[in-house]
Write a protein that holds these residues in place. Structure first.
Motif: not given
Length: 268
Positions: A165, A191-194, A199, A202, A206, A228
């Motif tokens: 990430a 990264v943001s959708s996995n 966290e 993520q 976003s 998100k």
């Protein structure tokens, strides 16, 4: 003169009679079990093994070995070959990993690292060497080359999720510096959708997506990406890094709503 014993006899005699009459013995009636017709009790007989039986069993086993000794020998030989192949493969792999570690450790320049990666780039330990090479490229402002090495690290299934990430995010920042916003968005989205990614990273991805989309005048998509991030976790003490990005998201959202969001806003 009356015998006293005779009086006692006549006194207890009625009592004994009453006891026999009034207190009969209690008996439980026995209900006979009904057996089905043609019922025959099964008797189990165990045959004792004799010396003759054991001798017959040994003879049968010996006959089996005589008939199938080639198959049995072949199975043992096959097992031995498989074990030898596994041991040899493990030893070769161990020596190859040792050579790769030595090559990466001795590589001090970009060219030496590139040469080592060309030879041992498929190893699990190659991620650390790629990170070193990306740092060298970035120091010399070779942002596309550095981003490519970081992208390869982010796609390395043998690397830790945090390292993957972090590499994808850093590659996205370098793509932004090189003016490749579309590539940066793709890296941030990985990264943001996995959900397997940490966290906090993520949330950072976003936020970075939001900034790039704002620079491209795509406000609706920017607000969607910013949504998100859970802004209710601003005061989180268990994850202060996530709280940091939640605070930045709230500030940026207020600026977007008030129409004061800078087009050149950057994540860092």
């Amino acid at each position: 003169m009356k015998d006293p014993a005779a009086g006692r006899f006549f006194f207890f005699q009625p009592v004994q009679f009453i006891w026999r009459v009034k207190m009969p013995k209690k008996t439980i009636p026995q209900i006979p079990r009904e057996q089905p017709k043609n019922y025959k009790a099964k008797t189990v007989t165990r045959k004792k093994a004799t010396a003759e039986d054991l001798s017959d069993q040994f003879d049968s086993f010996e006959t089996f070995l005589m008939k199938n000794w080639k198959v049995i020998a072949g199975c043992f030989a096959l097992i031995l070959v498989v074990v030898l192949i596994v041991c040899i493969t493990a030893e070769v792999q161990k020596r190859s990993d040792m050579k790769a570690r030595t090559a990466f450790a001795n590589a001090a320049s970009e060219d030496e690292l590139v040469e080592a990666l060309d030879q041992y780039g498929s190893k699990n330990i190659a991620a650390a060497a790629r990170l070193r090479l990306a740092g060298m490229y970035a120091d010399h402002e070779k942002y596309p080359e550095a981003a490519e090495q970081l992208r390869l690290v982010s796609e390395d299934s043998g690397a830790d999720w945090f390292i993957r990430a972090r590499a994808a995010l850093d590659a996205g920042y370098l793509c932004e510096k090189a003016g490749k916003n579309d590539e940066a968005l793709k890296l941030y989205n990985t990264v943001s959708s996995n959900m397997d990614m940490p966290e906090a990273l993520q949330a950072e991805a976003s936020y970075a997506q939001t900034c790039v989309l704002l620079s491209m005048n795509k406000e609706p998509e920017a607000l969607e990406a910013l949504g998100k991030i859970n802004q209710t976790r601003i005061g989180s003490l268990t994850d202060p890094e996530y709280a940091y990005w939640a605070q930045k998201a709230q500030t940026l959202e207020n600026r977007i709503q008030s129409g004061k969001a800078a087009v050149s806003e950057k994540a860092l």
